[in-house]
Write an enzyme that holds these catalytic residues in place. Sequence first.
Site, PDB file in Angstrom:
ATOM      1  N   GLY A  86      69.370  70.482  49.016  1.00 32.20           N
ATOM      2  CA  GLY A  86      69.008  71.796  49.681  1.00 32.20           C
ATOM      3  C   GLY A  86      68.131  71.802  50.422  1.00 32.20           C
ATOM      4  O   GLY A  86      67.411  72.896  50.688  1.00 32.20           O
ATOM      5  N   CYS A 144      73.414  70.385  59.769  1.00 30.07           N
ATOM      6  CA  CYS A 144      72.929  71.441  59.209  1.00 30.07           C
ATOM      7  C   CYS A 144      73.949  72.702  59.299  1.00 30.07           C
ATOM      8  O   CYS A 144      74.508  72.621  60.557  1.00 30.07           O
ATOM      9  CB  CYS A 144      71.727  72.078  59.424  1.00 30.07           C
ATOM     10  SG  CYS A 144      70.338  70.881  59.232  1.00 30.07           S
TER      11      CYS A 144
END
Length: 321
Positions: A86, A144
């Site tokens: 994460g 991303c």
Amino acid sequence: MNPADAVPRGHSPADVDLSVSVGALRLRNPILAASGTFGYGLEFAQLVNLEALGGFVTKGLSREPIEGAPPPRVCETPSGMLNAIGLQNVGVRAFIAEKLPVLRKIDTTVVVNVFGYDLEDYVEVIKALEGEEGPAAYELNISCPNVKKGGMQFGSDPSLASEVVAAAKSVALRRPLWVKLSPLVTDIGLIARAVVEAGADALTVANTYPAMAIDFRTGKSRLGNKTGGLSGPAIKPITLRLVWETVRAVNVPIIGLGGIETVRDVLDYVSVGATCVQVGTASFTDPRASDRLARALPRAIFEAKAFTLSEIRERFQAENG
Ligand SMILES: Cc1cc2nc3c(=O)[nH]c(=O)nc-3n(C[C@H](O)[C@H](O)[C@H](O)COP(=O)(O)O)c2cc1C
């Protein structure tokens, strides 16, 4: 007599020249530790001689600190691993205040990995670093999701990728800009050309492969985040091909990474045209992996009857065009 035979060849592994140039940046050898697998370098300083590496890439930095994904964050898979960290990191300000002053005292090449969820994030992280001494280059992670464009990855769309690279380039005035590509594309040459036109000085190929692992007995994912990124030896043949394709598509240095564990892996990537390589998952099983590879490389090259990385590369090119 073959003219090459007239050139003094040296007599031992000590005569092998490992230095490489990634554009204007000179590295003492082609082995860098990869982003996300080597912390901020300092965590490894007791185990690894950081000054013996070609360099290392920091954990990805964002504008604000990120706590990361719920556990479990990693799990083993056959010949590899899955991770869903994460993008946990201390944020660019804490990096500048706490890590960079210590890193400046070490004679190694520090590449700062940068990511964001919109264009401004990338720009702000680079702007903050531009005022600081220490980093040798930026590495833009474009794998991303862009929150402003419905979560689509920057790295899977040539125009989005080009936009973010152009914005980063406009503020990255002091240092080279490397762009780390996502492997999850149908034509890596298309993305590579787009980001080079937008100003990338070098390309890192590639990031992890979106994947999942579950336990059918419990019905649960083996990662807190449900899906993650696959890395390690399992991905090497796939990424090797991507590096080869990228080398043929653009004219900037390519940094190869994916599943490197042995010197043979390093030289395979060099053969298909990588200027240098990064070592990721291998540092989890052996924290000294990058150091070990840098030390083992001269003998491996010597035993292959070569004295430079270019000679190794030329062999593959002579066979395969
Ligand atoms: C635990 C973990 C964390 C990672 N974090 C990052 C990151 O923050 N930024 C990034 O660009 N890549 C990150 N990566 C991807 C690696 O840098 C590398 O591209 C990938 O793992 C493939 O190389 P390998 O097979 O040698 O591990 C991470 C990989 C792992 C395993």
